[in-house]
Design a protein around this motif. Structure first.
Motif, PDB file in Angstrom:
ATOM      1  N   MET A 198     -15.519 -15.474  -4.576  1.00  0.00           N
ATOM      2  CA  MET A 198     -15.354 -16.432  -5.300  1.00  0.00           C
ATOM      3  C   MET A 198     -15.503 -17.745  -4.058  1.00  0.00           C
ATOM      4  SD  MET A 198     -11.553 -17.163  -6.306  1.00  0.00           S
ATOM      5  CE  MET A 198     -10.768 -16.968  -5.464  1.00  0.00           C
ATOM      6  N   SER A 199     -16.800 -19.022  -4.108  1.00  0.00           N
ATOM      7  CA  SER A 199     -16.989 -19.383  -3.081  1.00  0.00           C
ATOM      8  C   SER A 199     -16.068 -20.453  -3.186  1.00  0.00           C
ATOM      9  CB  SER A 199     -17.969 -21.028  -4.814  1.00  0.00           C
ATOM     10  OG  SER A 199     -17.269 -21.214  -5.595  1.00  0.00           O
ATOM     11  N   ALA A 200     -16.241 -21.842  -2.133  1.00  0.00           N
ATOM     12  CA  ALA A 200     -15.105 -22.088  -1.895  1.00  0.00           C
ATOM     13  C   ALA A 200     -14.245 -22.778  -2.511  1.00  0.00           C
ATOM     14  CB  ALA A 200     -14.970 -22.871  -0.839  1.00  0.00           C
ATOM     15  N   ILE A 201     -15.544 -24.103  -3.768  1.00  0.00           N
ATOM     16  CA  ILE A 201     -14.958 -24.707  -4.477  1.00  0.00           C
ATOM     17  C   ILE A 201     -14.341 -23.797  -6.198  1.00  0.00           C
ATOM     18  CG2 ILE A 201     -16.438 -26.342  -6.535  1.00  0.00           C
ATOM     19  CD1 ILE A 201     -18.314 -27.131  -4.106  1.00  0.00           C
ATOM     20  N   VAL A 251     -23.362 -14.159   2.724  1.00  0.00           N
ATOM     21  CA  VAL A 251     -23.458 -16.328   4.209  1.00  0.00           C
ATOM     22  C   VAL A 251     -22.179 -17.039   3.409  1.00  0.00           C
ATOM     23  CG1 VAL A 251     -26.206 -15.703   4.267  1.00  0.00           C
ATOM     24  CG2 VAL A 251     -25.531 -16.703   2.763  1.00  0.00           C
ATOM     25  N   ARG A 252     -22.310 -17.596   4.322  1.00  0.00           N
ATOM     26  CA  ARG A 252     -20.665 -19.257   4.238  1.00  0.00           C
ATOM     27  C   ARG A 252     -21.435 -19.563   2.665  1.00  0.00           C
ATOM     28  NH1 ARG A 252     -19.290 -23.446   8.327  1.00  0.00           N
ATOM     29  NH2 ARG A 252     -17.144 -24.315   7.394  1.00  0.00           N
ATOM     30  N   SER A 253     -20.496 -19.423   1.741  1.00  0.00           N
ATOM     31  CA  SER A 253     -20.487 -19.876   0.468  1.00  0.00           C
ATOM     32  C   SER A 253     -19.670 -21.088   0.144  1.00  0.00           C
ATOM     33  CB  SER A 253     -19.805 -18.797  -0.879  1.00  0.00           C
ATOM     34  OG  SER A 253     -18.312 -18.263   0.002  1.00  0.00           O
ATOM     35  N   THR A 254     -19.205 -21.676   1.678  1.00  0.00           N
ATOM     36  CA  THR A 254     -19.190 -23.432   1.608  1.00  0.00           C
ATOM     37  C   THR A 254     -20.234 -25.010   1.747  1.00  0.00           C
ATOM     38  OG1 THR A 254     -17.171 -22.297   2.376  1.00  0.00           O
ATOM     39  CG2 THR A 254     -17.045 -24.627   2.490  1.00  0.00           C
ATOM     40  N   PRO A 255     -21.003 -24.989   0.258  1.00  0.00           N
ATOM     41  CA  PRO A 255     -21.093 -26.161   1.479  1.00  0.00           C
ATOM     42  C   PRO A 255     -20.617 -27.356   2.254  1.00  0.00           C
ATOM     43  CG  PRO A 255     -20.832 -26.295  -0.770  1.00  0.00           C
ATOM     44  CD  PRO A 255     -20.382 -25.453  -0.317  1.00  0.00           C
ATOM     45  N   HIS A 256     -21.343 -28.049   2.492  1.00  0.00           N
ATOM     46  CA  HIS A 256     -20.915 -29.088   3.389  1.00  0.00           C
ATOM     47  C   HIS A 256     -20.285 -30.257   2.366  1.00  0.00           C
ATOM     48  CE1 HIS A 256     -24.664 -30.738   2.601  1.00  0.00           C
ATOM     49  NE2 HIS A 256     -23.819 -32.144   2.850  1.00  0.00           N
ATOM     50  N   GLN A 257     -20.708 -30.410   1.138  1.00  0.00           N
ATOM     51  CA  GLN A 257     -20.716 -31.118   0.675  1.00  0.00           C
ATOM     52  C   GLN A 257     -18.961 -31.067   0.026  1.00  0.00           C
ATOM     53  OE1 GLN A 257     -22.711 -30.186   0.007  1.00  0.00           O
ATOM     54  NE2 GLN A 257     -24.675 -31.323  -0.112  1.00  0.00           N
ATOM     55  N   ALA A 258     -18.187 -29.772   0.017  1.00  0.00           N
ATOM     56  CA  ALA A 258     -17.223 -29.346  -0.474  1.00  0.00           C
ATOM     57  C   ALA A 258     -16.073 -30.180   0.857  1.00  0.00           C
ATOM     58  CB  ALA A 258     -16.499 -27.977   0.014  1.00  0.00           C
TER      59      ALA A 258
END
Length: 539
Positions: free
Chosen positions: A334-337, A203-210
């Protein structure tokens, strides 16, 4: 000739290294620190922007479309090119100091505004970001001719090259701090918002905090620019502009006497005399300028253009090259962060091991071995290492060979900075007349930024291609060809360096030929007077 030179200029040429030299280096250099941070920090967050605003579903973590990526990366260069031409011309018309503060304030405002590109629509965010990045670049552009000209006109002729190079070397620290700050920010968010890699959760691995990460990184560039503003406004106008362009030798002597803490005669009478008999006040587009400096300007513009194609291509797309050879994992692992962290770490390592040392090698050696030799050597070594990367490219992609590629790639940065990236900035500030110095430096620098734009767009499309209409662009397919083309570009830089004169150990007036005709007229008048005194009068 020293005897014909104004005392204030002669005093500057022969001055020992003093505190005001270091003050000028820091004040001008902090501008370049900010310039480099603002120009290169975007490359740290472009992949993050793609994940946040162009997420396409479970099978694609999201990437910026090539046209959007090219615009985000290069729009600041378009602004920089415009600013170099405009502020370079304005610096010769209004004076260096009057224009110097404008560029900093523009950089402060637009750095903050770049991070405030809010909207739910990705296109709106990108357009707003590009708008403010353009005007940020416009302010950065003004820093190039003004900082170089101010430092060259403050420096003595013995160590002038080192002083101008030291100002430019702050660019290396800007790149380094950009990477370090991105590591700190991404690490902080990674620790607080621990998101599993994309391939684990599907699933999307980019939290909105990014979304805060790229904004914080871009906005941080406003801080060093704001801190420098007060000190820039306290600097007096350069003596060469005041005396040779504004024709006010009294003010030039007074300003420099306060700065250097010595007594200097004003020589206003000599300036008035020079003005009355001035015969070489040719304009930028005159036939006489072309005869005297046409080849010089061709040399400075072409070498800077060629250098920036290679230099900015390498800097802006390090992440794509490292991904292509497998040094940085594919985004889906990798995750976005985590991706921001790894890209920043890779670029910081390159900056620390090669970019920063290269700049300071130039500072240490430029007044010993000369501008011409350093530039020729730099272009030559960049050519060799680029071919060494491109020809056996498939070898470098194999597991176990990645570090060898990184070392070779780092050496191209080292010899860019211990080479033409520094000298193309220095030489235009030394070889043109005072009344055209800022303008000619701006033209040369703008030619370089045109090369950066070519590099930003060209390398992006050369290093990416698509096999099927539905596959999109896949980084790495065309990297080998891109590296080969960059090697050829560096080879052309070697050839055009032959047009660039050596300024080591010479005063600015010697290099520019300023008042040359006046000196000749003075000698002729002395000869006539001597003959008239010796010959008997006829009755």
């Amino acid at each position: 000739m020293a005897g014909d030179q104004l005392q204030v200029l002669h005093a500057l040429d022969l001055a020992k290294t003093q505190w005001y030299h270091f003050t000028a280096i820091v004040i001008a250099g902090m501008g370049f620190f900010t310039d480099a941070y603002d120009l290169f920090c975007i490359s740290l967050v472009t992949k993050l922007l793609g994940r946040i605003y162009y997420f396409k579903g479970k099978e694609d973590p999201g990437t910026l479309p090539p046209n959007v990526a090219a615009a985000v990366n290069s729009v600041a260069f378009v602004g920089t090119l415009s600013g170099q031409l405009f502020f370079g011309w304005l610096g010769d018309k209004l004076g260096r100091k009057k224009v110097y503060g404008m560029t900093l304030m523009l950089m402060v405002i637009c750095s903050i505004a770049s991070g405030l590109s809010f909207s739910d629509d990705p296109k709106t965010v990108m357009v707003t970001l590009c708008f403010f990045r353009f005007w940020l670049g416009f302010g950065i552009g003004g820093d190039y001719p003004l900082s170089a000209t101010i430092m060259s006109e403050y420096a003595n002729k013995k160590t002038r090259g080192a002083f101008i190079a030291a100002v430019f070397a702050m660019q290396g620290f800007g790149i380094l701090v950009g990477g370090v700050f991105a590591i700190i920010v991404s690490s902080s968010f990674k620790a607080k918002y621990n998101v599993p890699p994309y391939w684990i959760d599907k699933v999307r691995s980019t939290p909105h905090q990014a979304d805060y990460i790229w904004r914080i990184i871009l906005m941080f560039g406003a801080i060093p620019a704001a801190l420098t503003y007060y000190w820039r406004m306290k600097m007096p106008e350069t003596a060469r502009y005041t005396a040779l362009v504004a024709k006010n030798a009294e003010k030039a002597a007074k300003d420099m006497a306060r700065v250097m803490q010595v007594d200097i005669e004003s020589d206003q009478g000599k300036v008035n005399e020079m003005t009355e008999r001035e015969t070489n006040s040719f304009g930028l587009f005159s036939k006489e300028f072309l005869q005297r400096h046409g080849l010089h300007l061709l040399g400075t513009t072409t070498t800077w253009f060629l250098l920036d194609i290679a230099f900015y291509s390498q800097n802006l797309f390090q992440k794509d090259v490292f991904s292509a050879i497998g040094w940085i994992p594919h985004a889906k692992y990798m995750s976005a962060i985590e991706e921001v962290f790894k890209i920043a770490k890779a670029q910081t390592l390159i900056a620390l091991c090669s970019t920063v040392p290269g700049y300071w090698f130039t500072v240490a050696l430029i007044d010993r071995i000369g501008r011409f030799s350093i530039q020729l050597m730099g272009f030559t070594m960049m050519t060799i290492f680029m071919f060494a990367l491109a020809i056996p490219y498939n070898h470098w992609k194999k597991p176990g060979n990645h570090m060898g590629f990184v070392v070779m790639y780092s050496l191209t940065f080292f010899f860019a900075n211990f080479g033409p990236n520094a000298t193309t900035f220095i030489v235009p500030a030394e070889i043109f007349p005072a009344r055209l110095r800022s303008t000619c430096h701006g033209i040369s620098a703008a030619s370089g930024k045109l090369g950066a734009i070519v590099g930003a767009f060209g390398f992006l499309y050369l290093a990416q291609s698509k096999s099927k209409p539905d596959e999109g662009y896949r980084p790495g397919i065309g990297v080998k060809n891109a590296l080969t083309i960059l090697a050829v570009i560096n080879l052309l830089g070697v050839l055009f360096t032959l047009l660039v004169p050596e300024a080591k150990g010479k005063s600015l007036e010697e290099m520019s030929g300023e008042n040359e005709d006046n000196d000749v007229d003075a000698v002729r008048m002395e000869d006539v007077s001597r003959v008239a005194a010796d010959e008997p009068h006829s009755t």
